[in-house]
Design an enzyme around this catalytic site. Structure first.
Site, short mmCIF file in Angstrom:
data_model
loop_
_atom_site.label_atom_id
_atom_site.label_comp_id
_atom_site.label_asym_id
_atom_site.label_seq_id
_atom_site.Cartn_x
_atom_site.Cartn_y
_atom_site.Cartn_z
N GLU A 147 10.90 -11.95 -9.46
CA GLU A 147 10.00 -11.33 -8.50
C GLU A 147 10.08 -12.03 -7.14
O GLU A 147 10.09 -11.37 -6.10
CB GLU A 147 8.57 -11.34 -9.07
CG GLU A 147 7.49 -10.80 -8.16
CD GLU A 147 7.67 -9.37 -7.69
OE1 GLU A 147 8.56 -8.67 -8.18
OE2 GLU A 147 6.93 -8.98 -6.78
N CYS A 154 9.13 10.88 0.34
CA CYS A 154 8.67 11.73 1.42
C CYS A 154 7.23 12.15 1.16
O CYS A 154 6.80 12.25 0.02
CB CYS A 154 9.51 12.99 1.58
SG CYS A 154 11.26 12.68 1.77
N ASN A 209 9.92 17.62 -0.56
CA ASN A 209 10.02 16.28 -1.14
C ASN A 209 10.79 16.44 -2.44
O ASN A 209 10.44 17.28 -3.26
CB ASN A 209 8.60 15.74 -1.39
CG ASN A 209 8.57 14.51 -2.25
OD1 ASN A 209 9.53 13.75 -2.29
ND2 ASN A 209 7.47 14.30 -2.96
N GLY A 210 11.86 15.67 -2.62
CA GLY A 210 12.65 15.78 -3.85
C GLY A 210 14.12 15.80 -3.51
O GLY A 210 14.53 15.50 -2.38
N ARG A 262 5.14 6.66 1.70
CA ARG A 262 6.15 7.37 0.92
C ARG A 262 7.48 7.47 1.64
O ARG A 262 8.45 8.01 1.10
CB ARG A 262 5.65 8.77 0.58
CG ARG A 262 4.35 8.80 -0.17
CD ARG A 262 3.86 10.20 -0.31
NE ARG A 262 4.65 10.93 -1.28
CZ ARG A 262 4.37 11.01 -2.57
NH1 ARG A 262 3.30 10.41 -3.04
NH2 ARG A 262 5.13 11.69 -3.38
N LYS A 270 11.18 -10.19 -3.67
CA LYS A 270 10.33 -10.20 -2.46
C LYS A 270 11.18 -10.59 -1.24
O LYS A 270 11.08 -9.99 -0.19
CB LYS A 270 9.16 -11.18 -2.58
CG LYS A 270 8.04 -10.79 -3.51
CD LYS A 270 7.08 -9.76 -2.98
CE LYS A 270 7.50 -8.36 -3.25
NZ LYS A 270 7.43 -7.79 -4.55
N TRP A 328 11.71 9.93 3.72
CA TRP A 328 12.56 8.84 3.24
C TRP A 328 13.91 9.50 2.96
O TRP A 328 14.02 10.36 2.07
CB TRP A 328 12.00 8.22 1.96
CG TRP A 328 12.79 7.03 1.51
CD1 TRP A 328 12.67 5.74 1.95
CD2 TRP A 328 13.82 7.01 0.52
NE1 TRP A 328 13.57 4.94 1.30
CE2 TRP A 328 14.29 5.69 0.42
CE3 TRP A 328 14.42 7.99 -0.28
CZ2 TRP A 328 15.31 5.31 -0.46
CZ3 TRP A 328 15.44 7.60 -1.15
CH2 TRP A 328 15.86 6.29 -1.23
N LYS A 342 7.23 2.81 -0.33
CA LYS A 342 6.25 2.27 -1.26
C LYS A 342 6.26 3.04 -2.57
O LYS A 342 6.04 2.49 -3.63
CB LYS A 342 4.87 2.37 -0.60
CG LYS A 342 3.74 1.80 -1.39
CD LYS A 342 3.63 0.32 -1.16
CE LYS A 342 2.68 -0.36 -2.11
NZ LYS A 342 3.23 -1.63 -2.60
N HIS A 396 25.83 -20.91 -16.25
CA HIS A 396 26.85 -19.96 -16.72
C HIS A 396 27.35 -19.07 -15.59
O HIS A 396 27.80 -17.95 -15.83
CB HIS A 396 26.28 -19.11 -17.86
CG HIS A 396 25.86 -19.94 -19.03
ND1 HIS A 396 26.75 -20.62 -19.82
CD2 HIS A 396 24.62 -20.26 -19.50
CE1 HIS A 396 26.08 -21.30 -20.75
NE2 HIS A 396 24.78 -21.10 -20.57
N GLU A 446 13.63 -7.80 -0.30
CA GLU A 446 12.97 -6.62 0.23
C GLU A 446 12.59 -6.75 1.69
O GLU A 446 12.81 -5.82 2.46
CB GLU A 446 11.66 -6.34 -0.55
CG GLU A 446 11.85 -5.69 -1.89
CD GLU A 446 10.51 -5.50 -2.59
OE1 GLU A 446 10.25 -4.38 -3.05
OE2 GLU A 446 9.72 -6.45 -2.69
C1 G6P Z 1 9.27 0.80 -4.94
C2 G6P Z 1 8.38 -0.19 -4.24
C3 G6P Z 1 8.19 -1.43 -5.12
C4 G6P Z 1 7.63 -1.02 -6.47
C5 G6P Z 1 8.51 0.04 -7.15
C6 G6P Z 1 7.83 0.63 -8.36
O1 G6P Z 1 10.56 0.29 -5.05
O2 G6P Z 1 8.94 -0.57 -2.99
O3 G6P Z 1 7.30 -2.32 -4.50
O4 G6P Z 1 7.55 -2.14 -7.30
O5 G6P Z 1 8.76 1.12 -6.25
O6 G6P Z 1 6.68 1.31 -7.93
P1 G6P Z 1 5.42 1.61 -8.81
O7 G6P Z 1 4.50 2.33 -7.88
O8 G6P Z 1 5.89 2.49 -9.93
O9 G6P Z 1 4.87 0.33 -9.29
#
Ligand code: G6P
Length: 620
Positions: A493, A2, A100-101, A27, A497, A74, A615, A516, A500
């Site tokens: 990764e 948030c 926020n929290g 956020r 992606k 959020w 984010k 396995h 996500e």
């Molecule tokens: C969220 C974002 C990811 C990011 C992760 C860690 O899940 O959507 O893209 O990798 O947080 O965030 P940071 O800012 O600590 O790299």
């Protein structure tokens, strides 16, 4: 998570809050709302959905004033509805707050407040705080003759937060205190902007850019009372404090999309530049090593380090895995990668000479921050590898290395990942040259690294091929991503992606581990993405690839330019330049970013704002 923004001053608060919320949308973007003081009452406007939905509401039902608070959400407690959006009203409108929290004891508090007659409109934990605050304001007013006194409201907020368990950044306004906003923090970041005849408060400095460059970072258990002409900062235990004002520099809000359709694509294409930025000024050619300005440790201390822990979440954790391989190979320092969310509660034996790196794009991830603090408490030197200048983790770590990648707007991290890997490669060189790595080997690494921006430029030429391939794979519902050694984290990764942004189930695995278990998933409708550049382990990955083909699994391969052997075997191939093994993640991750991007676009997904994600994850 948030985003919070607040203002007290002389400007039109509505426009300012809306602009601030737009900058904070990374956020969370489940809903947005603002509250503005109107003299004898506080008016709220809030809406589920993006900030633009709130703007539409304000066009038809405007409010204005010069004192206000805003929030972009959020969701943690309660669905994403108008009613659950912030701000939340306490009592009968005496109090309005944004938060926020997470309030962990909200359920107990809610029951108590209901017994006192408070009526709840939402399912949020925040509304509990709003009513609790209204309750204590009422109590304090009964105990005092001075109904106007700010102290009554401060006291009420102090009592309220003393009853909360969990984390919060709160900004409150009071119906009967028209020119004041009060902010308090424990665990969720808040920064105060100092203007002339005005003050701002926000979750990070981005809403302040262009208005003021003087900021005060609120610490946990601090509270700040802001009017147009005064600032009163206090700490729960030590009382009144004189504010420590910092000058804000290097915060960029340059988030122009240019000719790109989405931020994610723009950020993918920025990588030649961002990788160059991560290396700029960081080579010492004479000594064949890397240099970092902000480690804040002397060479003796650095030489004594005999273990490294890398801690992070999400994509940053994947970068950490590449870092483990790099540091162990080149520096010969035993390295572990820990999920920050685990490390914060685990109690692993960490010897005295263990150095802890928090890897984080945002510098605000709650779990990473908590893990960093836990390690600091135990006396370990802590360093941040971070993108956002002045973020909480950057400030709290003993030292750090900035990525200088510029703002990353797309929720799916791309350029931050390659910048993190670049910095970790420089660190491997740095620690390596303090230990076993020879001068010629250091020299060779430097010249290879310097070639990378141009090589990444070449890698991006696969864009058209990836776009074309993606149209054939957009309807599949399961994917496997497979790679070995340096390309195992790349496989993880790549799968992340895809999950996500296109909501397709994807699993990343070490290619050999596939037999396995995951090989049982292979069939005609489960494509496997093999990361198979040339290098030490190439023939082994080739065998794994054959095993998948033998079971009729469609295969997309990421292979080196000119690799006809792989091309003849697989259904689709994406060629990338040939680089040394330890540099492969920088190259092979790029077609995977593009693949997930185009598949998500083909499926009509919101690439930059995928559902349920944010984010910056500032709750645990
Ligand atoms: C969220 C974002 C990811 C990011 C992760 C860690 O899940 O959507 O893209 O990798 O947080 O965030 P940071 O800012 O600590 O790299």
């Amino acid at each position: 998570m948030c985003g919070i923004v607040g203002y007290v001053g002389f400007r039109d608060a509505t426009d300012l809050l809306i602009e601030g919320l737009r900058r904070l949308e990374y956020r969370g973007y489940d809903s947005a709302g603002i509250a503005i003081h109107q003299g004898d009452r506080i008016e709220c406007r809030k809406r589920a959905g993006r900030v633009q939905e709130l703007e539409k509401l304000l066009e038809s039902d405007p409010i204005s004033g010069s004192v206000g608070i805003g929030h972009t959400r959020w969701a943690t407690h309660g669905e994403t509805t108008d009613v659950n959006s912030h701000p939340h009203v306490g009592g009968n409108g005496e109090v309005v707050i944004v938060h926020n929290g997470v309030i962990e004891n909200y359920s107990t508090l809610r029951t108590k407040l209901q017994a006192l007659g408070f009526v709840f409109r939402s399912q949020t934990d925040t509304e509990v705080v709003a009513h609790l605050l209204a309750h204590h304001v009422e109590e304090q007013l009964k105990l005092s003759d001075d109904a106007e006194g700010t102290e009554i409201y401060v006291r009420a907020l102090e009592i309220t937060i003393s009853k909360l368990k969990g984390t919060y950044g709160i900004v409150a306004m009071f119906r009967d205190l028209p020119d004041v906003i009060i902010a308090a923090r424990a665990g969720s970041p808040l920064v105060v902007g100092v203007g002339k005849g005005e003050y701002y408060v926000a979750s990070d400095a981005s809403p302040l850019v262009g208005y003021t460059d003087e900021v005060i970072y609120l610490q946990d258990h601090e509270m700040v009372v802001l009017t147009t002409t005064s600032i009163d900062l206090r700490h729960r235990d030590s009382g009144q404090l004189s504010p420590n004002i910092h000058t804000l520099d290097q915060v960029s809000t340059d988030t122009d999309l240019g000719d790109f359709e989405h931020y994610m694509l723009k950020e993918i294409f920025e990588q030649p530049q961002t990788i160059a930025n991560a290396m700029r000024g960081r080579f010492n050619e004479d000594e064949a090593t890397a240099v970092f300005g902000g480690l804040n440790l002397d060479p003796q201390q650095l030489r004594r380090i005999d273990r490294i822990v890398l801690t992070a979440c999400g994509t940053s954790w994947h970068a950490g895995l590449v870092g483990e391989y790099l540091l162990e190979e080149f520096a010969r320092v035993p390295t572990e990668v820990e999920y920050a969310s685990e490390l914060r509660y685990r109690n692993p034996p960490l010897e005295d000479n263990t150095m802890v790196f928090a890897i984080t794009q945002s510098g605000e991830t709650a779990d990473t921050l908590a893990a960093l603090r836990e390690c600091k408490r135990k006396g370990h030197p802590t360093l941040a590898i971070c993108n956002v200048v002045g973020s909480t983790i950057a400030r709290e770590a003993d030292g750090g290395i900035y990525l200088h990648a510029g703002p990353e707007v797309g929720v799916a991290s791309t350029k931050a990942f390659t910048s993190q890997v670049t910095v970790l490669t420089l660190l491997a060189l740095f620690f390596g040259r303090m230990r076993h790595l020879s001068y010629p080997a250091g020299k060779r690494m430097i010249s290879r690294l310097k070639e990378m921006p141009e090589i990444i430029e070449r890698t991006l030429k696969c864009n058209e091929v990836v776009e074309e391939i993606s149209s054939r794979y957009s309807q599949f519902n399961n994917f496997l991503y497979l790679g070995r050694l340096y390309n195992f984290p790349v496989a993880l990764e790549g799968a992340l992606k895809l999950k996500e942004i296109s909501y397709i189930h994807a699993e990343g695995y070490p290619a050999a581990e596939m037999k396995h278990g995951p090989i049982a998933l292979v069939d005609e409708v489960t494509p496997s993405v093999f990361v198979i550049p040339r290098g030490g382990i190439y023939p082994k990955v080739m065998s794994n690839l054959e095993e998948v083909k033998a079971r009729k699994g469609p295969v997309i391969a990421i292979a080196c330019e000119g690799d006809t052997k792989v091309a003849d075997l697989v259904d689709d191939v994406i060629f990338v330049p040939d680089v040394e093994d330890y540099l492969q993640p920088l190259v092979t991750s790029i077609p995977l970013q593009l693949l997930s991007y185009y598949i998500a676009v083909n499926r009509g997904c919101n690439v930059d704002r995928p559902r349920n994600l944010a984010k910056s994850v500032t709750v645990e």
